[in-house]
Write a protein that holds these residues in place. Structure first.
Motif, PDB file in Angstrom:
ATOM      1  N   ASN A  55      -1.761 -11.957  -1.883  1.00  0.00           N
ATOM      2  CA  ASN A  55      -2.167 -13.174  -1.235  1.00  0.00           C
ATOM      3  C   ASN A  55      -3.044 -12.887   0.213  1.00  0.00           C
ATOM      4  O   ASN A  55      -3.865 -13.720   0.282  1.00  0.00           O
ATOM      5  CB  ASN A  55      -0.767 -14.453  -0.973  1.00  0.00           C
ATOM      6  N   ASP A  56      -2.762 -11.616   0.894  1.00  0.00           N
ATOM      7  CA  ASP A  56      -3.584 -11.347   2.076  1.00  0.00           C
ATOM      8  C   ASP A  56      -4.589 -10.380   2.148  1.00  0.00           C
ATOM      9  O   ASP A  56      -5.566 -10.013   2.796  1.00  0.00           O
ATOM     10  CB  ASP A  56      -2.795 -10.824   3.602  1.00  0.00           C
ATOM     11  N   ASN A  57      -4.475 -10.216   0.339  1.00  0.00           N
ATOM     12  CA  ASN A  57      -5.883  -8.909   0.072  1.00  0.00           C
ATOM     13  C   ASN A  57      -5.534  -7.881   1.180  1.00  0.00           C
ATOM     14  O   ASN A  57      -6.819  -6.860   1.381  1.00  0.00           O
ATOM     15  CB  ASN A  57      -7.167  -9.435   0.245  1.00  0.00           C
ATOM     16  N   LEU A  58      -4.246  -7.352   1.346  1.00  0.00           N
ATOM     17  CA  LEU A  58      -3.843  -5.894   2.410  1.00  0.00           C
ATOM     18  C   LEU A  58      -3.228  -4.939   1.176  1.00  0.00           C
ATOM     19  O   LEU A  58      -1.910  -4.960   0.075  1.00  0.00           O
ATOM     20  CB  LEU A  58      -2.945  -5.549   2.937  1.00  0.00           C
ATOM     21  N   VAL A  91      -8.799  -8.240  -3.861  1.00  0.00           N
ATOM     22  CA  VAL A  91      -8.745  -9.854  -4.061  1.00  0.00           C
ATOM     23  C   VAL A  91      -7.261  -9.271  -5.055  1.00  0.00           C
ATOM     24  O   VAL A  91      -7.633  -8.646  -6.490  1.00  0.00           O
ATOM     25  CB  VAL A  91      -9.340 -10.515  -4.605  1.00  0.00           C
ATOM     26  N   GLU A  92      -6.226 -10.407  -4.644  1.00  0.00           N
ATOM     27  CA  GLU A  92      -5.325 -10.327  -5.781  1.00  0.00           C
ATOM     28  C   GLU A  92      -4.684  -8.712  -5.726  1.00  0.00           C
ATOM     29  O   GLU A  92      -4.860  -8.129  -6.647  1.00  0.00           O
ATOM     30  CB  GLU A  92      -5.270 -10.953  -6.588  1.00  0.00           C
ATOM     31  N   PRO A  93      -3.755  -7.616  -4.777  1.00  0.00           N
ATOM     32  CA  PRO A  93      -3.329  -6.399  -5.041  1.00  0.00           C
ATOM     33  C   PRO A  93      -2.439  -6.393  -5.813  1.00  0.00           C
ATOM     34  O   PRO A  93      -1.618  -7.614  -5.493  1.00  0.00           O
ATOM     35  CB  PRO A  93      -3.868  -6.020  -3.882  1.00  0.00           C
ATOM     36  N   GLU A  94      -2.010  -5.291  -6.782  1.00  0.00           N
ATOM     37  CA  GLU A  94      -0.957  -5.504  -7.253  1.00  0.00           C
ATOM     38  C   GLU A  94       0.027  -3.775  -7.943  1.00  0.00           C
ATOM     39  O   GLU A  94       0.826  -3.631  -6.940  1.00  0.00           O
ATOM     40  CB  GLU A  94      -0.614  -6.207  -8.699  1.00  0.00           C
ATOM     41  N   GLY A  95      -1.318  -3.049  -8.454  1.00  0.00           N
ATOM     42  CA  GLY A  95      -0.335  -2.218  -9.205  1.00  0.00           C
ATOM     43  C   GLY A  95      -0.524  -1.285  -7.606  1.00  0.00           C
ATOM     44  O   GLY A  95      -1.216  -1.155  -6.935  1.00  0.00           O
ATOM     45  N   MET A  96       0.189  -0.338  -7.476  1.00  0.00           N
ATOM     46  CA  MET A  96       0.438   0.502  -6.909  1.00  0.00           C
ATOM     47  C   MET A  96       0.798   2.342  -7.466  1.00  0.00           C
ATOM     48  O   MET A  96       1.876   2.269  -8.247  1.00  0.00           O
ATOM     49  CB  MET A  96       1.890   0.777  -5.606  1.00  0.00           C
ATOM     50  N   THR A  97       0.666   3.089  -6.656  1.00  0.00           N
ATOM     51  CA  THR A  97       0.729   4.667  -7.624  1.00  0.00           C
ATOM     52  C   THR A  97       0.717   5.938  -6.101  1.00  0.00           C
ATOM     53  O   THR A  97      -0.681   5.644  -6.046  1.00  0.00           O
ATOM     54  CB  THR A  97       0.320   5.134  -8.752  1.00  0.00           C
ATOM     55  N   LYS A 154      -1.361  12.416  -1.978  1.00  0.00           N
ATOM     56  CA  LYS A 154      -2.520  12.489  -0.837  1.00  0.00           C
ATOM     57  C   LYS A 154      -2.643  11.609  -1.279  1.00  0.00           C
ATOM     58  O   LYS A 154      -3.677  11.145  -0.263  1.00  0.00           O
ATOM     59  CB  LYS A 154      -3.309  14.066  -1.095  1.00  0.00           C
ATOM     60  N   ILE A 155      -3.038  10.872  -1.897  1.00  0.00           N
ATOM     61  CA  ILE A 155      -4.130   9.770  -2.710  1.00  0.00           C
ATOM     62  C   ILE A 155      -3.253   8.368  -3.603  1.00  0.00           C
ATOM     63  O   ILE A 155      -2.532   8.416  -4.246  1.00  0.00           O
ATOM     64  CB  ILE A 155      -5.224   9.440  -4.154  1.00  0.00           C
ATOM     65  N   LEU A 156      -3.742   7.489  -2.562  1.00  0.00           N
ATOM     66  CA  LEU A 156      -2.370   6.226  -2.813  1.00  0.00           C
ATOM     67  C   LEU A 156      -3.998   5.599  -4.047  1.00  0.00           C
ATOM     68  O   LEU A 156      -5.188   5.309  -3.287  1.00  0.00           O
ATOM     69  CB  LEU A 156      -2.490   6.318  -1.470  1.00  0.00           C
ATOM     70  N   VAL A 157      -3.012   4.438  -4.700  1.00  0.00           N
ATOM     71  CA  VAL A 157      -3.671   4.130  -5.565  1.00  0.00           C
ATOM     72  C   VAL A 157      -3.778   2.757  -5.674  1.00  0.00           C
ATOM     73  O   VAL A 157      -2.774   2.687  -5.739  1.00  0.00           O
ATOM     74  CB  VAL A 157      -4.592   4.794  -7.176  1.00  0.00           C
ATOM     75  N   ASN A 158      -4.218   1.562  -5.185  1.00  0.00           N
ATOM     76  CA  ASN A 158      -3.699   0.411  -5.490  1.00  0.00           C
ATOM     77  C   ASN A 158      -5.421  -0.397  -6.375  1.00  0.00           C
ATOM     78  O   ASN A 158      -6.130  -0.284  -6.472  1.00  0.00           O
ATOM     79  CB  ASN A 158      -3.912  -0.823  -4.330  1.00  0.00           C
ATOM     80  N   THR A 159      -4.856  -1.414  -7.224  1.00  0.00           N
ATOM     81  CA  THR A 159      -5.792  -1.806  -8.085  1.00  0.00           C
ATOM     82  C   THR A 159      -5.002  -3.623  -8.257  1.00  0.00           C
ATOM     83  O   THR A 159      -4.456  -3.870  -7.516  1.00  0.00           O
ATOM     84  CB  THR A 159      -4.755  -2.072  -9.394  1.00  0.00           C
ATOM     85  N   SER A 160      -6.549  -4.276  -7.768  1.00  0.00           N
ATOM     86  CA  SER A 160      -6.532  -5.390  -7.451  1.00  0.00           C
ATOM     87  C   SER A 160      -7.170  -6.658  -8.793  1.00  0.00           C
ATOM     88  O   SER A 160      -7.815  -6.236  -9.387  1.00  0.00           O
ATOM     89  CB  SER A 160      -8.008  -5.657  -6.374  1.00  0.00           C
ATOM     90  N   GLU A 161      -6.493  -7.700  -8.893  1.00  0.00           N
ATOM     91  CA  GLU A 161      -6.406  -8.490  -9.802  1.00  0.00           C
ATOM     92  C   GLU A 161      -7.776  -8.977 -10.547  1.00  0.00           C
ATOM     93  O   GLU A 161      -8.276  -8.866 -11.689  1.00  0.00           O
ATOM     94  CB  GLU A 161      -5.406  -8.449 -10.337  1.00  0.00           C
ATOM     95  N   THR A 162      -8.492  -9.319  -9.501  1.00  0.00           N
ATOM     96  CA  THR A 162      -9.381 -10.263  -9.299  1.00  0.00           C
ATOM     97  C   THR A 162     -10.284  -9.483  -8.851  1.00  0.00           C
ATOM     98  O   THR A 162     -11.874  -8.885  -9.596  1.00  0.00           O
ATOM     99  CB  THR A 162      -9.622 -11.609  -8.338  1.00  0.00           C
ATOM    100  N   THR A 163     -10.801  -8.789  -7.814  1.00  0.00           N
ATOM    101  CA  THR A 163     -11.624  -7.413  -7.870  1.00  0.00           C
ATOM    102  C   THR A 163     -11.848  -6.829  -8.732  1.00  0.00           C
ATOM    103  O   THR A 163     -13.322  -6.206  -9.199  1.00  0.00           O
ATOM    104  CB  THR A 163     -11.261  -6.756  -6.829  1.00  0.00           C
TER     105      THR A 163
END
Length: 336
Positions: free
Chosen positions: A129-132, A151-157, A163-172
């Motif tokens: 909900n916060d795009n964070l 927008v709408e972040p979900e996936g995390m790895t 050293k690298i964090l990945v987030n996927t954003s469902e709407t972006t």
């Protein structure tokens, strides 16, 4: 005299064999059963965690937790389970010895998925909900940073080296590559519609991202920071829009990727080198997330509509068991 020596020799050999058998038995006993582990499954609408004995393939307990539990992850020493209670805007801490909720972590709004740093000190949580992405210090139970993403972040790895964090954003429709040291995004890679999960190959050279609506898996060259191939799926008798890739996991050696295909009710096994589908394995309805047993011999898949977990024999590429759990199972984590 000869027969006496022969008898003595046979006795010594027999005694030696008994000693070796006893030692082998003790060694096997110390190693424990081949599948000795416990699986934890978050039931999104049941507001509970199902506890599964991995050796017996049966539920041994059901624990009530907060509202709409989805993403779950074990802490560093596997004594606690961190649970995204999305409708309570918190990450709950479940003590795995007592099976009691013993506290909360300040997650931010609507936590979806989360990943733990290799040293167990920091927890990274996607706040839809916060795009964070919220960064939590586990020991102090305090937020230490918040990273703006799409927008709408979900996936995390995390990359294998942490050293690298990945987030996927469902709407972006992006995979955001974040430098862990600076906590800054250094690359945004466009993928297909509604990316849900991401996983690095064990060597860290590639990042695979599932796109639920796009129906693909994007293979990203991490060094080049670009998509080098898109993997598609075809299942006879199913419309393309019914094939929705969500959860993804790599085998220990990186030779195969396994992708949950949502309402297609199948898990795809993909040859990671050729990037071709080897087999589709029929599961329960609306398969969501995946987790390996500690020996990587079995893969557990949560089925959100049929309210069960499918157990896959990895060597045989075959579903060997269906385990009933709570209402709308979603996340899964397995502890040795």
């Amino acid at each position: 005299m000869s027969s006496s020596r022969s008898f003595c020799s046979s006795s010594r050999n027999f005694s030696r064999a008994l000693r070796l058998a006893a030692l082998s038995g003790a060694l096997l006993a110390s190693l424990g059963p081949a599948f000795a582990a416990t699986a934890y499954v978050s039931n999104e609408k049941g507001n509970s965690i199902s506890v599964i004995d991995v050796e017996k393939l049966a539920v041994t307990d059901t624990v009530k937790v907060g509202r709409r539990p989805r993403g779950i992850v074990l802490n560093g020493d596997k004594t606690q389970l961190f649970i995204c209670a999305g409708d309570d805007d918190t990450v709950q801490i479940l003590d795995l010895k007592t099976l009691k909720v013993v506290g909360d972590l300040p997650s931010g709004a609507d936590p979806e998925l989360l990943v733990l740093a290799p040293d167990g000190k920091l927890l990274y949580v996607a706040n839809e909900n916060d795009n964070l992405v919220t960064v939590i210090d586990v020991a102090s139970r305090k937020i230490v940073a918040q990273i703006p993403v799409g927008v709408e972040p979900e996936g995390m790895t995390l990359s294998p080296d942490g050293k690298i964090l990945v987030n996927t954003s469902e709407t972006t429709n992006m995979a955001h590559l974040i430098d862990v040291a600076s906590q800054k995004i250094f690359a945004n890679v466009l993928v297909d519609a509604r990316p849900r999960s991401a996983a690095f190959t064990p060597d860290g050279k590639e990042l695979w991202v599932t796109a639920e609506v796009g129906g693909t898996v994007s293979v990203i060259d991490v060094a080049a920071k670009k998509v080098v191939q898109k993997i598609t799926f075809e299942i006879p008798g199913l419309a393309r829009e019914a094939i929705q890739p969500v959860g993804i996991r790599f085998s220990q050696d990186g030779a195969r990727a396994f992708v949950a295909l949502g309402p297609a009710n199948r898990v795809a096994a993909i040859d990671a080198k050729t990037r071709k589908v080897e087999k589709y394995m029929l599961t329960g309805q609306r398969v969501w997330q995946l987790a390996f047993t500690p020996d990587y011999a079995r893969l557990f898949a949560t089925n959100g509509v049929s309210n069960d977990v499918s157990v896959i024999d990895v060597a045989a590429l075959k579903v060997v068991k269906s385990i009933p759990v709570g209402s709308f199972p979603w996340g899964v984590a397995i502890a040795p």
